[in-house]
Write a protein that holds these residues in place. Structure first.
Motif, short mmCIF file in Angstrom:
data_model
loop_
_atom_site.label_atom_id
_atom_site.label_comp_id
_atom_site.label_asym_id
_atom_site.label_seq_id
_atom_site.Cartn_x
_atom_site.Cartn_y
_atom_site.Cartn_z
N LEU A 46 63.02 36.79 -57.75
CA LEU A 46 62.57 36.42 -56.40
C LEU A 46 61.72 37.53 -55.79
CD1 LEU A 46 65.81 34.73 -55.03
CD2 LEU A 46 63.67 33.62 -55.73
N GLY A 47 62.08 38.79 -56.03
CA GLY A 47 61.26 39.90 -55.54
C GLY A 47 59.88 39.89 -56.18
N HIS A 48 59.84 39.63 -57.47
CA HIS A 48 58.56 39.54 -58.20
C HIS A 48 57.69 38.44 -57.58
CE1 HIS A 48 55.94 37.99 -61.43
NE2 HIS A 48 55.87 39.25 -61.80
N GLN A 49 58.28 37.30 -57.31
CA GLN A 49 57.52 36.19 -56.72
C GLN A 49 56.95 36.61 -55.36
OE1 GLN A 49 57.10 34.52 -59.49
NE2 GLN A 49 57.33 32.56 -58.46
N THR A 50 57.76 37.29 -54.56
CA THR A 50 57.31 37.72 -53.23
C THR A 50 56.17 38.73 -53.34
OG1 THR A 50 59.49 37.32 -52.28
CG2 THR A 50 58.04 38.82 -51.08
N ASN A 57 60.99 29.21 -53.80
CA ASN A 57 61.92 28.11 -53.58
C ASN A 57 61.47 26.85 -54.32
OD1 ASN A 57 59.68 27.51 -51.92
ND2 ASN A 57 60.94 26.36 -50.50
N LEU A 58 62.38 25.91 -54.43
CA LEU A 58 62.08 24.60 -55.00
C LEU A 58 62.37 23.57 -53.93
CD1 LEU A 58 63.78 24.96 -58.50
CD2 LEU A 58 61.34 24.99 -58.00
N LEU A 70 59.48 33.85 -50.22
CA LEU A 70 60.76 34.32 -49.69
C LEU A 70 60.75 35.83 -49.53
CD1 LEU A 70 63.04 32.15 -51.99
CD2 LEU A 70 62.17 31.59 -49.73
N GLY A 71 61.25 36.31 -48.43
CA GLY A 71 61.33 37.73 -48.20
C GLY A 71 60.05 38.29 -47.63
#
Length: 76
Positions: A46-50, A57-58, A70-71
């Motif tokens: 999730l940190g990587h995505q941010t 999210n889905l 997210l974040g």
């Protein structure tokens, strides 16, 4: 697939296997990586995505109105 503390309990795994047969009970650790690291891996993802500005999210699963980053990254 089973992981977590219950996966370390032979009696629980045996009872679960009896309930779901003929399907096998497979330990998460044997298929992927150490199950104790699942939460850390999920938060790293999730940190990587941010960091890369990608949604984490889905909406179909969460009920969100759309994809969301997210974040927040706050420089030191």
């Amino acid at each position: 697939m089973i992981s977590g503390g219950g996966a370390k309990n032979p009696a629980l795994v045996e009872r679960l296997a009896a309930k779901v047969q003929p399907r096998p009970v497979v330990l998460f650790d044997h298929v992927f990586f150490d199950g104790e690291a699942k939460e850390a891996v999920a938060f790293a993802f999730l940190g990587h995505q941010t960091v890369f500005g990608r949604p984490g999210n889905l909406p179909a699963a969460t009920g969100a109105r759309g994809p969301r980053i997210l974040g927040h990254i706050t420089p030191a």
